[in-house]
Design a protein around this motif. Structure first.
Motif, PDB file in Angstrom:
ATOM      1  N   SER A   1       0.830  -1.195   0.000  1.00 33.04           N
ATOM      2  CA  SER A   1       0.000   0.000   0.000  1.00 33.04           C
ATOM      3  C   SER A   1       0.869   1.252   0.000  1.00 33.04           C
ATOM      4  CB  SER A   1      -0.911   0.000   1.233  1.00 33.04           C
ATOM      5  OG  SER A   1      -1.719   1.151   1.254  1.00 33.04           O
ATOM      6  N   GLY A   2       0.591   2.154  -0.912  1.00 33.51           N
ATOM      7  CA  GLY A   2       1.309   3.416  -0.970  1.00 33.51           C
ATOM      8  C   GLY A   2       2.619   3.371  -1.721  1.00 33.51           C
ATOM      9  N   HIS A   3       2.898   2.280  -2.443  1.00 36.28           N
ATOM     10  CA  HIS A   3       4.161   2.259  -3.183  1.00 36.28           C
ATOM     11  C   HIS A   3       4.151   3.337  -4.267  1.00 36.28           C
ATOM     12  CE1 HIS A   3       2.788   0.483  -7.007  1.00 36.28           C
ATOM     13  NE2 HIS A   3       2.020  -0.326  -6.298  1.00 36.28           N
ATOM     14  N   PRO A   4       5.309   3.975  -4.518  1.00 28.53           N
ATOM     15  CA  PRO A   4       5.366   5.048  -5.509  1.00 28.53           C
ATOM     16  C   PRO A   4       4.932   4.590  -6.895  1.00 28.53           C
ATOM     17  CG  PRO A   4       7.308   5.105  -4.115  1.00 28.53           C
ATOM     18  CD  PRO A   4       6.577   3.834  -3.793  1.00 28.53           C
ATOM     19  N   SER A   5       4.344   5.508  -7.627  1.00 29.14           N
ATOM     20  CA  SER A   5       3.796   5.170  -8.938  1.00 29.14           C
ATOM     21  C   SER A   5       4.879   4.884  -9.965  1.00 29.14           C
ATOM     22  CB  SER A   5       2.910   6.310  -9.440  1.00 29.14           C
ATOM     23  OG  SER A   5       3.657   7.520  -9.549  1.00 29.14           O
ATOM     24  N   ARG A   6       6.133   5.231  -9.654  1.00 28.64           N
ATOM     25  CA  ARG A   6       7.192   4.949 -10.618  1.00 28.64           C
ATOM     26  C   ARG A   6       7.407   3.437 -10.776  1.00 28.64           C
ATOM     27  NH1 ARG A   6      11.149   8.257 -10.050  1.00 28.64           N
ATOM     28  NH2 ARG A   6      10.582   9.458  -8.218  1.00 28.64           N
ATOM     29  N   LEU A   7       6.961   2.624  -9.813  1.00 30.84           N
ATOM     30  CA  LEU A   7       7.040   1.167  -9.952  1.00 30.84           C
ATOM     31  C   LEU A   7       5.818   0.712 -10.735  1.00 30.84           C
ATOM     32  CD1 LEU A   7       8.527  -1.457  -9.340  1.00 30.84           C
ATOM     33  CD2 LEU A   7       7.232  -1.604  -7.198  1.00 30.84           C
ATOM     34  N   ARG A   8       6.001   0.379 -11.990  1.00 32.99           N
ATOM     35  CA  ARG A   8       4.883   0.187 -12.913  1.00 32.99           C
ATOM     36  C   ARG A   8       4.563  -1.267 -13.222  1.00 32.99           C
ATOM     37  NH1 ARG A   8       3.238   4.922 -15.361  1.00 32.99           N
ATOM     38  NH2 ARG A   8       4.602   6.735 -15.088  1.00 32.99           N
ATOM     39  N   ALA A   9       5.440  -2.200 -12.869  1.00 31.62           N
ATOM     40  CA  ALA A   9       5.185  -3.598 -13.228  1.00 31.62           C
ATOM     41  C   ALA A   9       6.082  -4.514 -12.407  1.00 31.62           C
ATOM     42  CB  ALA A   9       5.439  -3.817 -14.721  1.00 31.62           C
ATOM     43  N   GLY A  10       5.676  -5.792 -12.330  1.00 31.63           N
ATOM     44  CA  GLY A  10       6.469  -6.780 -11.611  1.00 31.63           C
ATOM     45  C   GLY A  10       6.506  -8.105 -12.352  1.00 31.63           C
ATOM     46  N   ILE A  11       7.620  -8.834 -12.182  1.00 29.06           N
ATOM     47  CA  ILE A  11       7.753 -10.187 -12.714  1.00 29.06           C
ATOM     48  C   ILE A  11       8.195 -11.079 -11.560  1.00 29.06           C
ATOM     49  CG2 ILE A  11       8.903 -11.708 -14.354  1.00 29.06           C
ATOM     50  CD1 ILE A  11       9.370  -9.322 -16.171  1.00 29.06           C
TER      51      ILE A  11
ATOM     52  N   ALA B   1       9.059 -18.086  -9.980  1.00 31.06           N
ATOM     53  CA  ALA B   1       9.195 -19.158  -8.972  1.00 31.06           C
ATOM     54  C   ALA B   1       9.125 -18.599  -7.560  1.00 31.06           C
ATOM     55  CB  ALA B   1      10.503 -19.926  -9.183  1.00 31.06           C
ATOM     56  N   GLY B   2       8.231 -17.644  -7.350  1.00 30.17           N
ATOM     57  CA  GLY B   2       8.081 -17.013  -6.039  1.00 30.17           C
ATOM     58  C   GLY B   2       6.627 -16.919  -5.638  1.00 30.17           C
ATOM     59  N   GLY B   3       6.366 -16.086  -4.662  1.00 34.46           N
ATOM     60  CA  GLY B   3       5.009 -15.891  -4.171  1.00 34.46           C
ATOM     61  C   GLY B   3       4.899 -14.549  -3.488  1.00 34.46           C
ATOM     62  N   GLY B   4       3.899 -14.384  -2.627  1.00 34.12           N
ATOM     63  CA  GLY B   4       3.646 -13.102  -1.999  1.00 34.12           C
ATOM     64  C   GLY B   4       4.228 -13.006  -0.599  1.00 34.12           C
ATOM     65  N   LEU B   5       4.574 -11.787  -0.205  1.00 33.65           N
ATOM     66  CA  LEU B   5       4.948 -11.484   1.166  1.00 33.65           C
ATOM     67  C   LEU B   5       3.769 -10.819   1.868  1.00 33.65           C
ATOM     68  CD1 LEU B   5       8.593 -10.037   1.062  1.00 33.65           C
ATOM     69  CD2 LEU B   5       7.855 -12.293   1.825  1.00 33.65           C
ATOM     70  N   ALA B   6       3.844 -10.718   3.187  1.00 36.09           N
ATOM     71  CA  ALA B   6       2.792 -10.028   3.940  1.00 36.09           C
ATOM     72  C   ALA B   6       2.656  -8.599   3.437  1.00 36.09           C
ATOM     73  CB  ALA B   6       3.134 -10.027   5.428  1.00 36.09           C
ATOM     74  N   GLY B   7       1.428  -8.214   3.131  1.00 40.09           N
ATOM     75  CA  GLY B   7       1.164  -6.868   2.641  1.00 40.09           C
ATOM     76  C   GLY B   7       1.350  -6.681   1.160  1.00 40.09           C
ATOM     77  N   ALA B   8       1.775  -7.718   0.458  1.00 42.58           N
ATOM     78  CA  ALA B   8       1.990  -7.601  -0.979  1.00 42.58           C
ATOM     79  C   ALA B   8       0.679  -7.411  -1.720  1.00 42.58           C
ATOM     80  CB  ALA B   8       2.712  -8.842  -1.502  1.00 42.58           C
ATOM     81  N   PHE B   9       0.751  -6.674  -2.830  1.00 39.82           N
ATOM     82  CA  PHE B   9      -0.379  -6.428  -3.726  1.00 39.82           C
ATOM     83  C   PHE B   9      -1.511  -5.675  -3.036  1.00 39.82           C
ATOM     84  CE2 PHE B   9       1.325 -10.711  -5.084  1.00 39.82           C
ATOM     85  CZ  PHE B   9       2.156 -10.192  -6.054  1.00 39.82           C
ATOM     86  N   ALA B  10      -1.150  -4.859  -2.027  1.00 41.22           N
ATOM     87  CA  ALA B  10      -2.175  -4.079  -1.332  1.00 41.22           C
ATOM     88  C   ALA B  10      -2.259  -2.654  -1.855  1.00 41.22           C
ATOM     89  CB  ALA B  10      -1.876  -4.048   0.176  1.00 41.22           C
ATOM     90  N   GLY B  11      -1.291  -2.231  -2.639  1.00 42.35           N
ATOM     91  CA  GLY B  11      -1.279  -0.867  -3.130  1.00 42.35           C
ATOM     92  C   GLY B  11      -2.009  -0.726  -4.442  1.00 42.35           C
ATOM     93  N   ALA B  12      -1.720   0.376  -5.114  1.00 48.63           N
ATOM     94  CA  ALA B  12      -2.316   0.613  -6.428  1.00 48.63           C
ATOM     95  C   ALA B  12      -1.957  -0.536  -7.357  1.00 48.63           C
ATOM     96  CB  ALA B  12      -1.805   1.937  -6.985  1.00 48.63           C
ATOM     97  N   SER B  13      -2.928  -0.974  -8.145  1.00 51.96           N
ATOM     98  CA  SER B  13      -2.700  -2.135  -9.000  1.00 51.96           C
ATOM     99  C   SER B  13      -1.687  -1.813 -10.090  1.00 51.96           C
ATOM    100  CB  SER B  13      -4.014  -2.604  -9.626  1.00 51.96           C
ATOM    101  OG  SER B  13      -4.552  -1.605 -10.467  1.00 51.96           O
ATOM    102  N   ALA B  14      -0.857  -2.787 -10.390  1.00 56.93           N
ATOM    103  CA  ALA B  14       0.116  -2.696 -11.472  1.00 56.93           C
ATOM    104  C   ALA B  14       0.185  -4.067 -12.123  1.00 56.93           C
ATOM    105  CB  ALA B  14       1.489  -2.281 -10.936  1.00 56.93           C
ATOM    106  N   PRO B  15       0.461  -4.130 -13.395  1.00 57.72           N
ATOM    107  CA  PRO B  15       0.534  -5.439 -14.053  1.00 57.72           C
ATOM    108  C   PRO B  15       1.637  -6.300 -13.445  1.00 57.72           C
ATOM    109  CG  PRO B  15       0.398  -3.663 -15.669  1.00 57.72           C
ATOM    110  CD  PRO B  15       0.638  -3.022 -14.346  1.00 57.72           C
TER     111      PRO B  15
END
Length: 314
Positions: free
Chosen positions: A176-186, A189-203
């Motif tokens: 939540s609240g991550h800066p908008s300059r981070l526009r995408a993720g790849i 072979a991983g998964g989510g951490l606590a609090g992941a994917f809680a901010g503004a949606s990005a591809p």
């Protein structure tokens, strides 16, 4: 190495154009990614060498034939390694991204890298903050007069990528609240951490082998289900924990093409990249599951470059 990268990358890239900066938070302008494979340069430095968490960093970048960074501004990918690994071990992938027109910055995390004096799996939870520290430093370098990267980093367009623990690190950057300059993720072979994917949606693109015995594919699928925005899942048939990241693996060309086109779509907004994302439906090596991806735009009109820049097919 440069000639090899050119041969391997040319089949994946299409489109051409110059790179222009955008203000943080601004909408992406529609532009085409480079069509030609760049020579690849390497730079290393250590962030906060005397601090509590010194961070050695390897940066691969599009280089000019005469040396230095190639002309233009390039989007940046922060790549995170897995447990007991090093940035250099992922060079088969990261150098090809650099050849395709991206600056790739890979930190060696203080307590999970190979050779760490005090190795700790639990330190993965601290690594998203390290990656953000690196992003802030790169933003400074991009505007620092006299630095080799000055004027060459498109600091409004970052992506995060990583393998295994680095994939968890990548997910942990999308809080939540991550800066908008981070526009995408790849996430590979991983998964989510606590609090992941809680901010503004990005591809987010997920890549996972269905025979992974280190991080089961169900862990990646659960993270994929939590990602709120556009997402896709590339499953490597019979894939283990990362063998498909090596050039000799039969699925490597599809993993390379999909990740490269994903970066071209999300960071360049190249209209040709989105329809090129899915690997061949008949492929025995991978399967493709997209969710909430936008409808691909119609192909742009062809441009006669007078023989200067060839039109390259995927």
């Amino acid at each position: 190495m440069v000639a090899l990268l050119a041969v391997l990358t040319a089949a994946l890239l299409a489109g051409c154009g110059t790179v222009t900066p955008a203000a943080p938070g601004a909408a992406l302008s529609v532009r085409s990614a480079p069509t030609v494979a760049y020579p690849v340069g390497v730079r290393t430095f250590t962030l906060d060498p005397t601090g509590a968490r010194p961070l050695p960093v390897t940066v691969w970048y599009p280089a000019a034939a005469t040396g230095g960074v190639a002309r233009g501004r390039f989007p940046v990918v922060v790549f995170s390694h897995g447990l007991g690994s090093l940035p250099a071990l992922h060079a088969p992938l990261t150098t090809r991204w650099a050849a395709a027109g991206f600056v790739v910055a890979a930190p060696a995390y203080p307590h999970t890298r190979r050779g760490a004096a005090r190795f700790s799996r639990a330190d993965v939870r601290n690594q998203p903050a390290d990656a953000w520290r690196l992003i802030r430093h790169l933003v400074l370098l991009g505007g620092r007069r006299g630095d080799p990267f000055a004027g060459h980093l498109d600091t409004a367009r970052f992506a995060a990528a990583g393998h295994s623990a680095g994939g968890f690190t990548t997910a942990g950057m999308f809080t939540s609240g991550h800066p908008s300059r981070l526009r995408a993720g790849i996430v590979i072979a991983g998964g989510g951490l606590a609090g992941a994917f809680a901010g503004a949606s990005a591809p987010v693109l997920f890549v996972h082998g269905d025979a992974d015995q280190v991080v089961p594919v169900t862990v990646g699928q659960a993270a994929y289900a939590r990602a709120p925005g556009p997402a896709a899942f590339l499953t490597v048939t019979g894939g283990d924990h990362g063998g498909y990241l090596g050039p000799t693996h039969p699925a490597f060309p599809e993993v390379l093409a999909t990740t490269t086109n994903f970066l071209r779509w999300t960071l360049y907004n190249d209209p040709r990249a989105l329809p090129a994302l899915p690997p061949p439906a008949s492929s025995p090596h991978t399967t493709w599951h997209p969710r909430n991806l936008p409808t691909p735009p119609p192909p742009p009109p062809s441009v006669d470059h007078g023989g200067v820049v060839p039109a390259l097919s995927r």
